[in-house]
Design a protein around this motif. Structure first.
Motif, PDB file in Angstrom:
ATOM      1  N   GLU A  65      10.359  -5.079  30.351  1.00  0.00           N
ATOM      2  CA  GLU A  65      11.195  -4.264  29.513  1.00  0.00           C
ATOM      3  C   GLU A  65      10.562  -2.922  29.077  1.00  0.00           C
ATOM      4  O   GLU A  65      10.985  -1.982  28.582  1.00  0.00           O
ATOM      5  CB  GLU A  65      11.725  -4.792  28.097  1.00  0.00           C
ATOM      6  N   THR A  66       8.982  -3.086  29.380  1.00  0.00           N
ATOM      7  CA  THR A  66       8.346  -1.820  28.860  1.00  0.00           C
ATOM      8  C   THR A  66       8.468  -0.497  30.124  1.00  0.00           C
ATOM      9  O   THR A  66       8.303   0.418  29.726  1.00  0.00           O
ATOM     10  CB  THR A  66       6.658  -2.187  28.798  1.00  0.00           C
ATOM     11  N   ASN A  67       8.910  -1.121  31.234  1.00  0.00           N
ATOM     12  CA  ASN A  67       9.076  -0.333  32.516  1.00  0.00           C
ATOM     13  C   ASN A  67       7.619   0.503  33.008  1.00  0.00           C
ATOM     14  O   ASN A  67       7.509   1.301  33.433  1.00  0.00           O
ATOM     15  CB  ASN A  67      10.083   0.775  32.221  1.00  0.00           C
ATOM     16  N   LEU A  68       6.438  -0.115  32.412  1.00  0.00           N
ATOM     17  CA  LEU A  68       5.302   0.816  32.667  1.00  0.00           C
ATOM     18  C   LEU A  68       4.751   0.650  33.990  1.00  0.00           C
ATOM     19  O   LEU A  68       4.121   1.571  34.562  1.00  0.00           O
ATOM     20  CB  LEU A  68       4.009   0.059  31.780  1.00  0.00           C
ATOM     21  N   ILE A  69       5.187  -0.564  34.620  1.00  0.00           N
ATOM     22  CA  ILE A  69       4.779  -0.647  35.951  1.00  0.00           C
ATOM     23  C   ILE A  69       5.638   0.280  36.958  1.00  0.00           C
ATOM     24  O   ILE A  69       5.004   1.028  37.806  1.00  0.00           O
ATOM     25  CB  ILE A  69       5.087  -2.157  36.435  1.00  0.00           C
ATOM     26  N   ASN A  70       6.648   0.554  36.672  1.00  0.00           N
ATOM     27  CA  ASN A  70       7.564   1.511  37.703  1.00  0.00           C
ATOM     28  C   ASN A  70       7.243   2.945  37.159  1.00  0.00           C
ATOM     29  O   ASN A  70       7.377   3.817  37.917  1.00  0.00           O
ATOM     30  CB  ASN A  70       9.103   1.002  37.299  1.00  0.00           C
ATOM     31  N   GLU A  71       7.176   3.210  35.832  1.00  0.00           N
ATOM     32  CA  GLU A  71       6.898   4.603  35.452  1.00  0.00           C
ATOM     33  C   GLU A  71       5.393   5.032  36.099  1.00  0.00           C
ATOM     34  O   GLU A  71       4.342   4.777  35.793  1.00  0.00           O
ATOM     35  CB  GLU A  71       7.122   4.650  33.937  1.00  0.00           C
ATOM     36  N   GLU A  72       5.633   6.545  36.613  1.00  0.00           N
ATOM     37  CA  GLU A  72       4.556   7.099  37.022  1.00  0.00           C
ATOM     38  C   GLU A  72       3.995   8.003  36.067  1.00  0.00           C
ATOM     39  O   GLU A  72       4.794   8.821  35.541  1.00  0.00           O
ATOM     40  CB  GLU A  72       4.771   7.720  38.423  1.00  0.00           C
ATOM     41  N   LEU A  73       2.657   8.363  36.033  1.00  0.00           N
ATOM     42  CA  LEU A  73       2.219   9.319  35.157  1.00  0.00           C
ATOM     43  C   LEU A  73       2.449  10.459  35.615  1.00  0.00           C
ATOM     44  O   LEU A  73       2.536  10.898  37.083  1.00  0.00           O
ATOM     45  CB  LEU A  73       0.532   9.260  35.036  1.00  0.00           C
ATOM     46  N   PRO A  74       2.651  11.811  34.851  1.00  0.00           N
ATOM     47  CA  PRO A  74       3.124  13.278  35.275  1.00  0.00           C
ATOM     48  C   PRO A  74       2.115  13.523  36.607  1.00  0.00           C
ATOM     49  O   PRO A  74       0.915  13.436  36.566  1.00  0.00           O
ATOM     50  CB  PRO A  74       3.103  13.814  34.294  1.00  0.00           C
ATOM     51  N   ALA A  75       2.680  14.169  37.621  1.00  0.00           N
ATOM     52  CA  ALA A  75       1.870  14.524  38.699  1.00  0.00           C
ATOM     53  C   ALA A  75       1.427  15.834  38.514  1.00  0.00           C
ATOM     54  O   ALA A  75       2.077  16.673  37.626  1.00  0.00           O
ATOM     55  CB  ALA A  75       2.677  14.452  39.840  1.00  0.00           C
ATOM     56  N   PRO A  76       0.366  16.486  39.047  1.00  0.00           N
ATOM     57  CA  PRO A  76      -0.196  18.005  38.799  1.00  0.00           C
ATOM     58  C   PRO A  76       1.032  18.954  39.402  1.00  0.00           C
ATOM     59  O   PRO A  76       1.735  18.575  40.226  1.00  0.00           O
ATOM     60  CB  PRO A  76      -1.371  17.954  39.672  1.00  0.00           C
ATOM     61  N   SER A  77       1.030  19.874  38.872  1.00  0.00           N
ATOM     62  CA  SER A  77       2.035  21.129  39.257  1.00  0.00           C
ATOM     63  C   SER A  77       2.228  21.374  40.921  1.00  0.00           C
ATOM     64  O   SER A  77       0.883  21.522  41.459  1.00  0.00           O
ATOM     65  CB  SER A  77       2.177  22.489  38.485  1.00  0.00           C
ATOM     66  N   ARG A  78       3.122  21.490  41.473  1.00  0.00           N
ATOM     67  CA  ARG A  78       2.899  21.837  42.704  1.00  0.00           C
ATOM     68  C   ARG A  78       3.050  23.365  42.775  1.00  0.00           C
ATOM     69  O   ARG A  78       3.130  23.788  44.050  1.00  0.00           O
ATOM     70  CB  ARG A  78       4.220  20.933  43.366  1.00  0.00           C
ATOM     71  N   ASN A  79       3.411  24.116  41.924  1.00  0.00           N
ATOM     72  CA  ASN A  79       3.240  25.530  42.077  1.00  0.00           C
ATOM     73  C   ASN A  79       2.209  26.026  41.055  1.00  0.00           C
ATOM     74  O   ASN A  79       2.453  26.731  39.897  1.00  0.00           O
ATOM     75  CB  ASN A  79       4.685  25.801  41.772  1.00  0.00           C
ATOM     76  N   PRO A  80       1.040  25.825  40.941  1.00  0.00           N
ATOM     77  CA  PRO A  80       0.118  25.961  40.013  1.00  0.00           C
ATOM     78  C   PRO A  80       0.097  27.657  39.791  1.00  0.00           C
ATOM     79  O   PRO A  80      -0.021  28.328  40.915  1.00  0.00           O
ATOM     80  CB  PRO A  80      -1.258  25.640  40.242  1.00  0.00           C
ATOM     81  N   GLU A  81      -0.279  28.158  38.458  1.00  0.00           N
ATOM     82  CA  GLU A  81      -0.409  29.537  38.361  1.00  0.00           C
ATOM     83  C   GLU A  81      -1.697  30.053  38.933  1.00  0.00           C
ATOM     84  O   GLU A  81      -2.663  29.212  38.855  1.00  0.00           O
ATOM     85  CB  GLU A  81      -0.459  29.746  36.494  1.00  0.00           C
ATOM     86  N   ALA A  82      -1.579  31.201  39.455  1.00  0.00           N
ATOM     87  CA  ALA A  82      -2.854  31.691  39.958  1.00  0.00           C
ATOM     88  C   ALA A  82      -3.861  31.995  38.798  1.00  0.00           C
ATOM     89  O   ALA A  82      -3.498  32.722  37.858  1.00  0.00           O
ATOM     90  CB  ALA A  82      -2.627  33.100  40.646  1.00  0.00           C
ATOM     91  N   TYR A  83      -5.285  31.751  39.109  1.00  0.00           N
ATOM     92  CA  TYR A  83      -6.467  32.167  38.479  1.00  0.00           C
ATOM     93  C   TYR A  83      -6.671  33.703  38.805  1.00  0.00           C
ATOM     94  O   TYR A  83      -6.982  33.981  40.012  1.00  0.00           O
ATOM     95  CB  TYR A  83      -7.546  31.447  38.552  1.00  0.00           C
ATOM     96  N   GLU A  84      -6.609  34.501  37.835  1.00  0.00           N
ATOM     97  CA  GLU A  84      -7.194  35.982  38.435  1.00  0.00           C
ATOM     98  C   GLU A  84      -7.852  37.040  37.145  1.00  0.00           C
ATOM     99  O   GLU A  84      -7.710  36.407  36.002  1.00  0.00           O
ATOM    100  CB  GLU A  84      -5.909  37.023  38.902  1.00  0.00           C
TER     101      GLU A  84
END
Length: 404
Positions: A205-224
């Motif tokens: 019932e915790t659903n921890l096994i199914n739930e994934e941790l947030p993934a990194p952004s697929r559109n990261p901000e540019a460093y400049e």
């Protein structure tokens, strides 16, 4: 020399030893340390521009804050899920983390280099063994906390060990999975401590096994370079140029005369100081090569290689006395849906929500170093500062550092 505060003559330099690049990459100029004492007079003359580094014959590995999930079951008990931490394990059940720790004195290279500054006698590139010492290692393993709660899970599966060859690592008590020693992913809270548990012990019932941790952004901000720092970047000799790296990013860089690069320009050196520094760098570029031997080879294992696209060729006429400085890094292509790892990964599980676990609240992180990418032939204190401006204020959460 002395400005408003004394400035010593020590420049702490990063040397690397890889298959495709060897030698000095970046350094902290003495003025960096002296600048700190302008605001804090108690440390005047005590910075690393004047004083030796008292290392204490030690090395350190730390994990900073990382995200975690937590949820309660129907009984009110609290469970946690952390990212999978894993170490390559050899056939003896060991993971080597640090080897060949070496302490260097001024006899290793500093004195010969200083003599070269005053004469035409070229300093050898290889560090002198008479100025090197390899101490016998011991270890102190600090406790591991998750969400400010102690867990002994690490000790249950691996023992921090000094091996017979004076290297430091982990002796595992559990067999490898796909060649890796795995740290537990799931924990149950018991009072003020966390007990590591297996996946089949996590209530459904915790659903921890199914739930994934947030993934990194697929559109990261540019460093400049931001607008406040742009005036330091105006005196370039050639550019812009770009290089596309293996991590799917593109960097933009310019070539600067060494003493005109932003991290040196900001200190307003005199004409004589610039001349001496530029002359010394031109000697290095003329006589020291990226294929020379500097550091001793490893006692075991193979050297890694850097992304070949990080190694750039100067434009014609700028081969000596000029360096590439990165001003921007940005996403250059579509990121793959999955990165091919050299070992199998677990299959994606059904993420149909039953009960949404709670992402642990963000906790502030104090940054005293941040993240630095290495761009070869460049003295990139600048890009480091740019990244610190963005990363230093980032909030991440969950798992506290562990330290050896």
């Amino acid at each position: 020399m002395t400005t408003t505060v004394p400035v010593g003559n020590l420049s702490w330099t990063l040397f690397v030893n890889t298959q495709n690049f060897k030698g000095p990459v970046a350094f902290s100029i003495p003025d960096l340390w002296a600048e700190l004492s302008k605001e804090y007079s108690a440390i005047e003359g005590l910075g690393l521009d004047n004083q030796p580094l008292m290392l204490g014959d030690s090395g350190t590995m730390e994990f900073g804050w990382t995200r975690a999930l937590k949820q309660q079951d129907n009984k009110g008990d609290t469970y946690y899920k952390v990212p999978q931490i894993q170490y390559p394990m050899n056939s003896d059940g060991q993971s080597t983390i640090m080897q060949d720790l070496t302490i260097y004195s001024k006899d290793a290279l500093f004195h010969k280099f200083s003599h070269w500054q005053q004469s035409d006698q070229v300093s050898p590139t290889q560090f002198d063994a008479n100025g090197m010492r390899k101490p016998m290692l011991s270890h102190t393993f600090n406790s591991l906390h998750i969400d400010d709660m102690y867990t002994s899970a690490f000790y249950d599966i691996a023992t921090p060990t000094i091996f017979d060859d004076n290297s430091f690592g982990l002796q595992w008590h559990a067999p490898p999975e796909n060649g890796m020693g795995l740290y537990p992913k799931y924990f149950k809270q018991q009072g003020n401590a966390l007990l590591a548990i297996k996946e089949n012990q996590v209530p459904s019932e915790t659903n921890l096994i199914n739930e994934e941790l947030p993934a990194p952004s697929r559109n990261p901000e540019a460093y400049e370079v931001d607008s406040a720092g742009q005036e330091l970047f105006t005196d370039y000799a050639s550019g812009p140029y770009t290089a596309t790296l293996n991590d799917c990013s593109k960097v933009t860089y310019y070539w600067y005369k060494f003493t005109d690069q932003p991290s040196i320009k900001k200190y307003n050196l005199t004409a004589d100081e610039k001349y001496k520094l530029q002359t010394m760098v031109e000697k290095m570029h003329t006589h020291w090569k990226s294929t020379d031997e500097y550091l001793a080879p490893p006692s075991k294992g193979n050297l890694v290689s850097f992304d070949d696209n990080l190694i750039v060729t100067p434009p014609e006429g700028l081969e000596v006395g000029y360096v590439p400085i990165v001003v921007k890094q940005e996403l250059a292509c579509d990121l793959p849906e999955q990165i091919d790892l050299p070992w199998p990964v677990e299959d994606k599980v059904d993420t149909s929500p039953i009960k949404k676990p709670i992402l642990t609240e963000p906790l502030p992180q104090k940054s005293n170093g941040g993240v630095m990418s290495i761009w070869f032939l460049a003295m990139l204190m600048v890009i480091r500062n740019l990244m610190l401006e963005k990363i230093g204020s980032t909030k991440v959460s969950g798992t506290k550092k562990k330290s050896f």
